[in-house]
Design a protein around this motif. Structure first.
Motif, mmCIF file in Angstrom:
data_model
loop_
_atom_site.group_PDB
_atom_site.id
_atom_site.type_symbol
_atom_site.label_atom_id
_atom_site.label_comp_id
_atom_site.label_asym_id
_atom_site.label_seq_id
_atom_site.Cartn_x
_atom_site.Cartn_y
_atom_site.Cartn_z
ATOM 1 N N VAL A 262 9.262 -44.795 19.375
ATOM 2 C CA VAL A 262 7.895 -44.933 19.882
ATOM 3 C C VAL A 262 7.934 -45.898 21.074
ATOM 4 N N LYS A 263 7.367 -45.454 22.197
ATOM 5 C CA LYS A 263 7.475 -46.247 23.423
ATOM 6 C C LYS A 263 6.308 -45.953 24.350
ATOM 7 N N ARG A 264 6.148 -46.815 25.323
ATOM 8 C CA ARG A 264 5.126 -46.645 26.365
ATOM 9 C C ARG A 264 5.763 -45.889 27.537
ATOM 10 N N SER A 265 5.055 -44.900 28.061
ATOM 11 C CA SER A 265 5.597 -44.075 29.135
ATOM 12 C C SER A 265 4.509 -43.706 30.129
ATOM 13 N N LEU A 266 4.934 -43.249 31.295
ATOM 14 C CA LEU A 266 4.027 -42.584 32.222
ATOM 15 C C LEU A 266 3.932 -41.120 31.800
ATOM 16 N N PRO A 267 2.748 -40.544 31.724
ATOM 17 C CA PRO A 267 2.615 -39.154 31.276
ATOM 18 C C PRO A 267 3.519 -38.183 32.034
ATOM 19 N N GLU A 268 3.637 -38.379 33.335
ATOM 20 C CA GLU A 268 4.445 -37.445 34.134
ATOM 21 C C GLU A 268 5.927 -37.517 33.808
ATOM 22 N N SER A 269 6.360 -38.605 33.154
ATOM 23 C CA SER A 269 7.769 -38.718 32.779
ATOM 24 C C SER A 269 8.034 -38.207 31.370
ATOM 25 N N ALA A 270 6.967 -37.882 30.632
ATOM 26 C CA ALA A 270 7.117 -37.449 29.242
ATOM 27 C C ALA A 270 7.330 -35.951 29.113
ATOM 28 N N GLY A 271 7.142 -35.192 30.192
ATOM 29 C CA GLY A 271 7.317 -33.747 30.146
ATOM 30 C C GLY A 271 6.311 -33.038 31.033
ATOM 31 N N GLN A 272 6.314 -31.720 30.949
ATOM 32 C CA GLN A 272 5.368 -30.909 31.709
ATOM 33 C C GLN A 272 4.010 -30.908 30.998
ATOM 34 N N ILE A 273 3.005 -31.454 31.648
ATOM 35 C CA ILE A 273 1.687 -31.575 31.031
ATOM 36 C C ILE A 273 1.008 -30.199 30.988
#
Length: 309
Positions: A262-273
């Motif tokens: 579990v971590k904090r991320s930028l949405p664009e780095s987490a995958g294809q939205i």
């Protein structure tokens, strides 16, 4: 296929005569897709989660349905079984939910140096014995064992939905930071991406669907530039639209996800939205049910009485 299986199980349950219920008696019980320990763990259920039993098997396993309609198999020694009368008594009983942000212990006496009775994790439900001593509440576990828990680690089950829902959801998600990813996991011991979002909303007293693909079907759609705290962001294959990941929006351009940990991320780095959904403000609609309004947890008259009290 998964939704078809859920609907079939619900129809089968409604056609049964005498109903049987079960409550998990351990802090986290594994739900598998077949009656084997080596089969896939599809999800977990927390202590005190009401389950409908659709079949008791000679092999020592039972087929169950969870409050959100998920189906699977649990080994019987993780459960206690109740008939309708006992289940109704449980619904009317005073209960406490574990609200600490970490795993705790229930002790044999109101003293942390006494022998542990069981471990407990956030979201577990126990019966309140209505005895307080030395900063501890006496509790009764689903299988009848008694223990003592620190009073600052639990809260009345019916109060979970009180207060700011978004703040509670994010407090829970942030408290899980660093927790290892585990496929099918739904506790602070290990969780997958949708387990994180489900547990975070449960901490605010709201039951949501189990899988990311199911969570993406409820609530209202929101644009990425209109996100609010506690909205869910879904990721997947933009060609097929298939959802394979979910994160909870924290604000200021960041989200919290379970990917590796579990971590904090930028949405664009987490995958294809693929899409984003808002649950807050949609409580009571299909798939977003406050615990206090779910008939498996509370008898109607019990809810009314506690609300008045």
């Amino acid at each position: 296929m998964r939704l078809t299986a859920i609907l079939s199980a619900l129809i089968m349950f409604m056609n049964l005569g005498a109903q049987e219920w079960a409550l998990p008696v351990i802090s986290v019980a594994n739900v598998r897709d077949t009656t084997r320990h080596g089969s896939e763990m599809t999800t977990q259920v927390l202590m005190g989660t009401p389950l409908k039993v659709t079949q008791r098997m000679d092999c020592g396993w039972s087929a169950v349905i969870t409050p959100e309609g998920y189906t699977g198999y649990i080994i019987d020694n993780s459960l206690t079984f109740l008939d309708e009368g006992c289940m109704d008594s449980w619904r009317k009983s005073p209960r406490l939910a574990v609200t600490s942000s970490y795993e705790i212990k229930a002790y044999s006496s109101p003293d942390i140096k006494s022998e542990p009775v069981t471990d407990l994790v956030p979201g577990d439900i126990v019966v309140d014995a209505r005895i307080c001593k030395k900063g501890f509440f006496k509790i009764e576990l689903p299988d009848g064992r008694n223990g003592w828990v620190r009073e600052d680690c639990v809260a009345p089950l019916e109060t979970l939905n009180n207060g700011n829902v978004a703040e509670k959801v994010l407090e829970s998600a942030v408290a899980c930071m660093g927790t290892p990813y585990m496929w099918g996991g739904l506790s602070v011991k290990g969780m997958d991406c949708s387990g994180l979002t489900k547990l975070a909303y449960l901490s605010a007293g709201i039951i949501i669907p189990r899988d990311a693909s199911q969570q993406a079907l409820v609530g209202t759609t929101v644009d990425m530039d209109s996100l609010k705290k506690a909205d869910l962001i879904f990721f997947g294959n933009p060609q097929t639209g298939r959802i394979n990941h979910v994160a909870v929006y924290e604000g200021d351009g960041y989200c919290i996800e379970s990917a590796g940990r579990v971590k904090r991320s930028l949405p664009e780095s987490a995958g294809q939205i693929i899409t984003a959904r808002r649950y807050i403000g949609n409580e009571g609609r299909e798939g977003i049910v406050p615990v206090i309004h779910h008939p498996w947890y509370f008898a109607t008259e019990s809810v009314k009485k506690r609300t008045v009290d």
